[in-house]
Motif scaffolding. Structure first.
Motif, PDB file in Angstrom:
ATOM      1  N   ALA A 136       0.852  -1.192   0.000  1.00  0.00           N
ATOM      2  CA  ALA A 136       0.000   0.000   0.000  1.00  0.00           C
ATOM      3  C   ALA A 136       0.884   1.236   0.000  1.00  0.00           C
ATOM      4  O   ALA A 136       2.020   1.214   0.494  1.00  0.00           O
ATOM      5  CB  ALA A 136      -0.910  -0.010   1.223  1.00  0.00           C
ATOM      6  N   ALA A 137       0.392   2.315  -0.571  1.00  0.00           N
ATOM      7  CA  ALA A 137       1.171   3.557  -0.628  1.00  0.00           C
ATOM      8  C   ALA A 137       1.529   4.014   0.789  1.00  0.00           C
ATOM      9  O   ALA A 137       0.687   4.015   1.694  1.00  0.00           O
ATOM     10  CB  ALA A 137       0.386   4.638  -1.355  1.00  0.00           C
ATOM     11  N   GLN A 138       2.790   4.400   0.970  1.00  0.00           N
ATOM     12  CA  GLN A 138       3.303   4.869   2.252  1.00  0.00           C
ATOM     13  C   GLN A 138       3.642   6.352   2.138  1.00  0.00           C
ATOM     14  O   GLN A 138       4.366   6.758   1.225  1.00  0.00           O
ATOM     15  CB  GLN A 138       4.576   4.097   2.630  1.00  0.00           C
ATOM     16  CG  GLN A 138       4.442   2.584   2.572  1.00  0.00           C
ATOM     17  CD  GLN A 138       3.561   2.039   3.671  1.00  0.00           C
ATOM     18  OE1 GLN A 138       3.737   2.379   4.851  1.00  0.00           O
ATOM     19  NE2 GLN A 138       2.626   1.175   3.301  1.00  0.00           N
ATOM     20  N   THR A 139       3.114   7.162   3.047  1.00  0.00           N
ATOM     21  CA  THR A 139       3.440   8.589   3.049  1.00  0.00           C
ATOM     22  C   THR A 139       4.346   8.887   4.242  1.00  0.00           C
ATOM     23  O   THR A 139       3.971   8.664   5.394  1.00  0.00           O
ATOM     24  CB  THR A 139       2.175   9.453   3.121  1.00  0.00           C
ATOM     25  OG1 THR A 139       1.373   9.198   1.968  1.00  0.00           O
ATOM     26  CG2 THR A 139       2.536  10.934   3.145  1.00  0.00           C
ATOM     27  N   ILE A 140       5.558   9.383   3.949  1.00  0.00           N
ATOM     28  CA  ILE A 140       6.559   9.701   4.966  1.00  0.00           C
ATOM     29  C   ILE A 140       6.827  11.200   4.893  1.00  0.00           C
ATOM     30  O   ILE A 140       6.988  11.761   3.804  1.00  0.00           O
ATOM     31  CB  ILE A 140       7.853   8.898   4.724  1.00  0.00           C
ATOM     32  CG1 ILE A 140       7.544   7.394   4.687  1.00  0.00           C
ATOM     33  CG2 ILE A 140       8.886   9.208   5.794  1.00  0.00           C
ATOM     34  CD1 ILE A 140       8.719   6.531   4.298  1.00  0.00           C
ATOM     35  N   THR A 141       6.877  11.857   6.025  1.00  0.00           N
ATOM     36  CA  THR A 141       6.937  13.324   6.029  1.00  0.00           C
ATOM     37  C   THR A 141       8.277  13.884   6.478  1.00  0.00           C
ATOM     38  O   THR A 141       8.472  15.098   6.453  1.00  0.00           O
ATOM     39  CB  THR A 141       5.839  13.890   6.941  1.00  0.00           C
ATOM     40  OG1 THR A 141       6.007  13.357   8.267  1.00  0.00           O
ATOM     41  CG2 THR A 141       4.455  13.518   6.421  1.00  0.00           C
ATOM     42  N   THR A 142       9.235  13.051   6.908  1.00  0.00           N
ATOM     43  CA  THR A 142      10.509  13.563   7.402  1.00  0.00           C
ATOM     44  C   THR A 142      11.671  12.913   6.676  1.00  0.00           C
ATOM     45  O   THR A 142      11.596  11.763   6.236  1.00  0.00           O
ATOM     46  CB  THR A 142      10.661  13.290   8.914  1.00  0.00           C
ATOM     47  OG1 THR A 142      10.580  11.871   9.146  1.00  0.00           O
ATOM     48  CG2 THR A 142       9.577  13.987   9.709  1.00  0.00           C
ATOM     49  N   ASN A 143      12.771  13.642   6.561  1.00  0.00           N
ATOM     50  CA  ASN A 143      14.006  13.103   5.999  1.00  0.00           C
ATOM     51  C   ASN A 143      14.553  12.039   6.967  1.00  0.00           C
ATOM     52  O   ASN A 143      14.753  12.306   8.140  1.00  0.00           O
ATOM     53  CB  ASN A 143      15.027  14.224   5.815  1.00  0.00           C
ATOM     54  CG  ASN A 143      16.239  13.761   5.011  1.00  0.00           C
ATOM     55  OD1 ASN A 143      16.375  12.580   4.710  1.00  0.00           O
ATOM     56  ND2 ASN A 143      17.105  14.694   4.691  1.00  0.00           N
ATOM     57  N   GLY A 144      14.745  10.835   6.468  1.00  0.00           N
ATOM     58  CA  GLY A 144      15.166   9.734   7.326  1.00  0.00           C
ATOM     59  C   GLY A 144      14.011   8.960   7.916  1.00  0.00           C
ATOM     60  O   GLY A 144      14.206   7.945   8.592  1.00  0.00           O
ATOM     61  N   THR A 222      13.216   4.189   3.391  1.00  0.00           N
ATOM     62  CA  THR A 222      13.706   5.351   4.121  1.00  0.00           C
ATOM     63  C   THR A 222      13.635   6.567   3.203  1.00  0.00           C
ATOM     64  O   THR A 222      14.284   6.596   2.149  1.00  0.00           O
ATOM     65  CB  THR A 222      15.163   5.145   4.587  1.00  0.00           C
ATOM     66  OG1 THR A 222      15.264   3.940   5.340  1.00  0.00           O
ATOM     67  CG2 THR A 222      15.621   6.323   5.441  1.00  0.00           C
ATOM     68  N   SER A 223      12.834   7.548   3.577  1.00  0.00           N
ATOM     69  CA  SER A 223      12.702   8.753   2.765  1.00  0.00           C
ATOM     70  C   SER A 223      13.977   9.586   2.847  1.00  0.00           C
ATOM     71  O   SER A 223      14.637   9.651   3.890  1.00  0.00           O
ATOM     72  CB  SER A 223      11.509   9.582   3.232  1.00  0.00           C
ATOM     73  OG  SER A 223      11.384  10.748   2.446  1.00  0.00           O
ATOM     74  N   ARG A 224      14.323  10.253   1.740  1.00  0.00           N
ATOM     75  CA  ARG A 224      15.524  11.087   1.691  1.00  0.00           C
ATOM     76  C   ARG A 224      15.201  12.554   1.433  1.00  0.00           C
ATOM     77  O   ARG A 224      16.051  13.309   0.970  1.00  0.00           O
ATOM     78  CB  ARG A 224      16.479  10.547   0.614  1.00  0.00           C
ATOM     79  CG  ARG A 224      17.110   9.210   0.983  1.00  0.00           C
ATOM     80  CD  ARG A 224      17.799   9.283   2.325  1.00  0.00           C
ATOM     81  NE  ARG A 224      18.320   7.992   2.781  1.00  0.00           N
ATOM     82  CZ  ARG A 224      18.715   7.743   4.029  1.00  0.00           C
ATOM     83  NH1 ARG A 224      18.616   8.720   4.944  1.00  0.00           N
ATOM     84  NH2 ARG A 224      19.169   6.570   4.365  1.00  0.00           N
ATOM     85  N   VAL A 225      13.975  12.960   1.766  1.00  0.00           N
ATOM     86  CA  VAL A 225      13.598  14.369   1.660  1.00  0.00           C
ATOM     87  C   VAL A 225      12.841  14.767   2.919  1.00  0.00           C
ATOM     88  O   VAL A 225      12.290  13.916   3.620  1.00  0.00           O
ATOM     89  CB  VAL A 225      12.709  14.631   0.425  1.00  0.00           C
ATOM     90  CG1 VAL A 225      13.488  14.402  -0.858  1.00  0.00           C
ATOM     91  CG2 VAL A 225      11.453  13.791   0.460  1.00  0.00           C
ATOM     92  N   GLY A 226      12.810  16.068   3.182  1.00  0.00           N
ATOM     93  CA  GLY A 226      12.149  16.561   4.383  1.00  0.00           C
ATOM     94  C   GLY A 226      10.712  16.975   4.176  1.00  0.00           C
ATOM     95  O   GLY A 226      10.109  17.583   5.061  1.00  0.00           O
ATOM     96  N   THR A 227      10.167  16.667   2.993  1.00  0.00           N
ATOM     97  CA  THR A 227       8.778  16.988   2.696  1.00  0.00           C
ATOM     98  C   THR A 227       7.971  15.705   2.520  1.00  0.00           C
ATOM     99  O   THR A 227       8.533  14.604   2.501  1.00  0.00           O
ATOM    100  CB  THR A 227       8.688  17.828   1.405  1.00  0.00           C
ATOM    101  OG1 THR A 227       9.340  17.113   0.346  1.00  0.00           O
ATOM    102  CG2 THR A 227       9.382  19.171   1.592  1.00  0.00           C
ATOM    103  N   SER A 228       6.668  15.853   2.379  1.00  0.00           N
ATOM    104  CA  SER A 228       5.802  14.682   2.249  1.00  0.00           C
ATOM    105  C   SER A 228       6.193  13.857   1.013  1.00  0.00           C
ATOM    106  O   SER A 228       6.323  14.393  -0.089  1.00  0.00           O
ATOM    107  CB  SER A 228       4.340  15.132   2.140  1.00  0.00           C
ATOM    108  OG  SER A 228       3.487  14.023   2.043  1.00  0.00           O
TER     109      SER A 228
END
Length: 260
Positions: A136-144, A222-228
């Motif tokens: 399922a789509a995962q929404t991450i809002t912070t870098n790291g 692991t997200s690599r940006v600080g936005t959504s």
């Protein structure tokens, strides 16, 4: 002798955030699906699941998948690893669900070839068919920020052959299976290095990557940006068929002659 054929969902106007099911009858021949396309670009995003009414199986066994993870365009189709068989007088089930929040017109097709009963038996004896699983789509809002969605496999093993991704910004990906040691990649890989699309999936060379029956497939994101950052990943490949069961079902059709 096998000959080319294709079936279309027709133009479907999806109601906002509402599921729609379309059934397309198969003529009195076996049909081996080998690729999928969106015949016309959709007006919005949606999820799709495609299966056989008679076989009670879906090539999207892992549930619904976003259209932009599975459906190629008319010029560059999404090829099905191992193909997917439909029986004579079967129905192709298209389960569609709008994600756009407004009226959404979609039009997709299944391409392949007709088979005789002998050719269908030979196909089944190969012991594998296409399968796609998706998180399922995962929404991450912070870098790291991280997410570790789990895909739970069925009672049959499968071989991962390709990945498709959709994301709003870059992220790292690592993949692990509960049924084996080691990870898919030696180190986490940046998405922009493996950012496969339905018409150009990221292919795993060699024999792909084996997932054992009833194993969990874990995606470490692991997200690599600080936005959504909204991320979805689909895994495509071949699952093991229950050959004796499938052969017995087809043999029963010999008493019901299959004509052109």
């Amino acid at each position: 002798m096998a000959q080319a054929n294709a079936y279309s969902s027709g133009s479907q106007s999806l109601t906002a955030n509402t599921p729609t099911e379309v059934r397309v009858p198969i003529r009195n021949r076996f049909f081996l699906a080998t690729s999928l396309t969106e015949e016309v670009a959709p007006t919005g995003r949606y999820t799709v699941s495609i299966g056989s009414m008679k076989r009670r199986q879906f090539l999207t066994q892992g549930g619904v998948i976003r259209d932009n993870l599975l459906l190629g365009n008319g010029n560059e189709p999404f090829y099905l690893f191992g193909g997917f068989l439909f029986y004579p007088d079967d129905e192709i089930i298209f389960q569609l669900d709008d994600l756009s929040g407004s009226t959404n017109t979609v039009h997709l097709a299944v391409h392949g070839r007709d088979l005789t009963i002998e050719e269908a038996l030979e196909y089944i004896k190969q012991g594998k068919q296409h399968v796609s699983y998706s998180i399922a789509a995962q929404t991450i809002t912070t870098n790291g920020g991280i997410a570790n969605p789990v895909i739970r496999g069925r009672d049959r093993g499968w071989q991962v052959r390709a990945l498709t991704l959709t994301n709003t910004s870059d992220f790292d990906l690592q993949v692990e299976s509960s049924g084996r040691q080691g990870t898919l990649f030696a180190v986490p890989i940046r998405a922009n290095s493996i950012n496969g699309t339905p018409n150009r999936p990221y292919l795993l060379f060699g024999d792909g990557w084996r997932v054992e029956p009833r194993s969990q497939l874990i995606s470490y994101i692991t997200s690599r940006v600080g936005t959504s950052n909204t991320i979805a990943v689909a895994y495509h490949g071949e699952e093991t068929l229950k050959v004796d069961y499938e052969l017995a079902r087809i043999e029963k059709l010999r008493v019901q002659p299959v004509t052109a």
